[in-house]
Scaffold this active site. Structure first.
Site, PDB file in Angstrom:
ATOM      1  CG  ASP A 243      -4.254  -1.074  38.954  1.00 31.82           C
ATOM      2  OD1 ASP A 243      -2.957  -1.344  39.193  1.00 31.82           O
ATOM      3  OD2 ASP A 243      -4.882  -0.328  38.432  1.00 31.82           O
TER       4      ASP A 243
ATOM      5  CG  HIS B 209       4.022  -5.405  38.455  1.00 29.19           C
ATOM      6  ND1 HIS B 209       3.413  -4.589  39.466  1.00 29.19           N
ATOM      7  CD2 HIS B 209       2.724  -5.003  38.171  1.00 29.19           C
ATOM      8  CE1 HIS B 209       2.197  -4.263  40.003  1.00 29.19           C
ATOM      9  NE2 HIS B 209       2.132  -4.261  38.738  1.00 29.19           N
ATOM     10  CG  ASP B 210       3.715  -1.018  37.700  1.00 30.44           C
ATOM     11  OD1 ASP B 210       3.941  -1.769  36.712  1.00 30.44           O
ATOM     12  OD2 ASP B 210       3.303  -0.554  38.057  1.00 30.44           O
TER      13      ASP B 210
ATOM     14  CG  ASN C 115      -0.431 -25.307  32.829  1.00 28.57           C
ATOM     15  OD1 ASN C 115       0.070 -24.579  32.986  1.00 28.57           O
ATOM     16  ND2 ASN C 115      -1.356 -24.895  32.264  1.00 28.57           N
TER      17      ASN C 115
ATOM     18  CD  GLU D 191      -0.394   1.404  41.364  1.00 30.49           C
ATOM     19  OE1 GLU D 191       1.265   1.027  40.128  1.00 30.49           O
ATOM     20  OE2 GLU D 191      -1.183   1.608  40.618  1.00 30.49           O
TER      21      GLU D 191
ATOM     22  CG  ASP E 114      -3.483  -5.999  41.605  1.00 25.78           C
ATOM     23  OD1 ASP E 114      -3.869  -4.739  41.764  1.00 25.78           O
ATOM     24  OD2 ASP E 114      -2.572  -5.770  41.591  1.00 25.78           O
TER      25      ASP E 114
HETATM   26  C1  GLC Z   1      -0.395   0.156  37.838  1.00 26.24           C
HETATM   27  C2  GLC Z   1      -0.178  -1.666  37.765  1.00 26.24           C
HETATM   28  C3  GLC Z   1      -0.203  -1.553  36.246  1.00 26.24           C
HETATM   29  C4  GLC Z   1      -0.614  -1.199  35.206  1.00 26.24           C
HETATM   30  C5  GLC Z   1      -1.384  -0.354  35.594  1.00 26.24           C
HETATM   31  C6  GLC Z   1      -2.710  -0.101  35.240  1.00 26.24           C
HETATM   32  O1  GLC Z   1      -0.322   0.964  38.163  1.00 26.24           O
HETATM   33  O2  GLC Z   1       0.543  -1.510  38.779  1.00 26.24           O
HETATM   34  O3  GLC Z   1       0.841  -2.437  35.849  1.00 26.24           O
HETATM   35  O4  GLC Z   1      -0.054  -1.282  34.254  1.00 26.24           O
HETATM   36  O5  GLC Z   1      -1.859  -0.005  36.856  1.00 26.24           O
HETATM   37  O6  GLC Z   1      -3.753  -0.660  35.194  1.00 26.24           O
END
Ligand code: GLC
Length: 533
Positions: free
Chosen positions: A203, A327-328, A26, A266, A101
């Site tokens: 998470d 992504h971290d 968009n 995770e 997630d």
């Molecule tokens: C996890 C996510 C990260 C986030 C953190 C807090 O490690 O991968 O991106 O900042 O949790 O939620």
């Protein structure tokens, strides 16, 4: 070998999408759900089985959506209305699964639960979060640190108590010892499972339960000033508490109410602790993410060590997991260079277990330097100057060489890779030798030959530069030889294997080569061979 009759996530390849950066539809410069829908055919072409979307829920976006203010709604920046259901339906009709997630450790401070909780000490939701009186000197209740730097405690003047936040102060931690919290969060899971999502990546699973006495964490004597602030202390009492396993089992029970859903966790812990998250009697996470490859020193001997350590630690029947990036973390091509990233791709897709690919790694994307003025990540802002920021690995997906790489018609929320004119999906598709075509070939081989998914794993040889391992079942033997060195190497086929056929090279240019006794590998080359009897 036939493909065994196992769950889809055991034979599949997972693909992580950071929705802000995949495809904007968009023109607001931020990727969205409709954008992902439009790119489904690309994912099918690549050959992956499931996408995991990082949070798309309603959020003030203090931590890129990991601060959720409504677990049952989608944030307007990702697209309101029926878009998500359409994505789900269209993904499913193409044979793709969709994993969301789930962020149970903390909410946003704008979540109605927290607004109520902080309003008074006797609010019915007071105990939903972790409130404590100040220490006798008025300071925080204990020494726990936030993962993003500074104290983990925030003083709230309205009620004269502190609340704990493992991440930003805008992300108060829920009290997972409170049965009502558990019940409410399990209802959130059911809400999305009922809607048809195929599972969750949970998470910070290992952080959910804290010490019941909130004891001080001990000092980490090995801490160096260049390490994150949080690592000043060992997280003995704020993480990985024994009672977590009750929660893990309960989450699994909720998922088991629905057929064929996956529970990914995770968990950043050493391997011997990580494997406990498969749960008692394997009734925990299906796939606790294994991040060993992210932290490994990039050397053959080290990869041998970690693969063997992991294989030995896995409980009987546990499904292994391998992750190269997310992504971290810094991107793989930044960590190991362009040719190293090809070797890494071959490794990821020939190890035993479910591989997870991070969007853009299939293009060999590197971290993009982010000018200080446009930094988004609060961790970077909290601890500037240490490259803690995660923005460099979250930049927009480059699709073609047009303006903004076809990602957006507006201004991208983060800058693009400055080589996007040549490093983009369209260009890589057309280049037979590209890393993208390598990824596709590797995924294709995995789908065709069950031994590469399920065969026995055994190291055949390792020195600092060269790693060789076998994936076999019965008489079928695959040999993977990876040269980590920037120079040529020779490798002798294992005893009893006079010859072999090259099935794939990371350079994509030497298939069907017949090898006798010894094999020449070019610098940073990886090969998949079929051993001939
Ligand atoms: C996890 C996510 C990260 C986030 C953190 C807090 O490690 O991968 O991106 O900042 O949790 O939620």
């Amino acid at each position: 070998m036939q493909f065994p009759d196992v769950a889809w996530w055991q034979k599949g390849v997972l693909y992580e999408i950071y929705p802000r950066s995949f495809q904007d539809s968009n023109g607001d410069g931020i990727g969205d759900i409709e954008g992902i829908r439009r790119r489904l055919d690309y994912l099918v072409w690549l050959g992956i089985d499931a996408v995991w979307l990082t949070p798309i829920y309603r959020s003030p976006m203090a931590d890129g959506g990991y601060d959720i203010s409504d677990y049952r709604d989608i944030d307007p920046i990702f697209g309101a209305g029926p878009g998500f259901d359409r994505l789900l339906t269209e993904a499913h009709s193409r044979g793709l699964k969709v994993i969301l997630d789930f962020v149970p450790n903390h909410t946003s401070d704008q979540h109605v639960w927290f607004i109520e909780s902080r309003s008074s000490r006797d609010n019915p939701r007071r105990d939903w979060y972790l409130w404590h009186d100040p220490a006798p000197d008025g300071g925080p209740p204990n020494n726990w640190r936030s993962n993003f730097g500074g104290s983990g405690w925030e003083y709230d003047a309205t009620t004269g108590q502190y609340y704990y936040h493992a991440f930003l102060r805008e992300q108060p931690d829920l009290n997972w010892r409170n049965p009502e919290v558990r019940k409410a969060m399990y209802e959130v899971l059911r809400f999305w499972l009922h809607r048809g999502v195929d599972g969750f990546r949970v998470d910070v699973l290992w952080l959910l339960i804290k010490d019941d006495r909130f004891r001080d964490n001990p000092a980490n004597r090995a801490w160096q000033p260049n390490q994150p602030d949080v690592d000043r202390l060992l997280q003995r009492y704020s993480a990985d508490r024994p009672e977590i396993h009750d929660v893990v089992a309960e989450i699994r029970n909720v998922l088991d109410e629905y057929p064929d859903r996956v529970f990914i966790g995770e968990v950043y812990l050493p391997v011997n602790r990580l494997v406990s998250y498969y749960g008692r009697d394997m009734k925990g996470a299906h796939l606790p993410f294994n991040f060993q490859l992210i932290f490994a020193t990039w050397a053959a001997a080290e990869i041998k060590r970690i693969t063997e350590e992991y294989e030995a630690a896995l409980p009987n029947g546990a499904a292994p997991s391998w992750v190269l990036g997310n992504h971290d973390q810094k991107r793989i091509a930044t960590r190991v260079g362009a040719s190293g990233a090809r070797v890494a791709a071959m490794l990821l897709l020939t190890l035993r277990g479910t591989p997870t690919i991070y969007y853009g790694d299939e293009l060999g994307l590197t971290d993009v330097p982010i000018p200080p003025k446009v930094v988004q990540d609060r961790w970077e802002k909290n601890e500037p100057g240490f490259s803690r920021g995660r923005d460099p690995a979250r930049t927009p997906m480059p699709w073609d060489h047009s303006m903004n790489a076809g990602f957006t018609t507006g201004t991208p929320w983060l800058p693009l890779n400055d080589d996007y004119q040549i490093r983009n999906v369209t260009a890589c598709l057309a280049d037979q030798g590209s890393i993208l075509n390598l990824y596709r070939r590797l995924i294709g081989l995995r789908r065709t030959y069950p031994e590469l998914c399920f065969g026995r794993f055994a190291t055949v040889y390792a020195d600092p530069d060269l790693l060789a391992f076998e994936r076999s079942h019965g008489d079928v033997r695959w040999l993977i030889v990876l040269n980590f060195a920037h120079e040529q190497r020779q490798f002798h086929l294992p005893p009893g294997s006079p010859s072999a056929l090259v099935v794939l090279s990371t350079c994509l240019d030497r298939e069907n080569e017949h090898v006798r006794v010894a094999l020449q590998l070019r610098e940073s080359e990886g090969l998949i061979l079929k051993l001939l009897p």
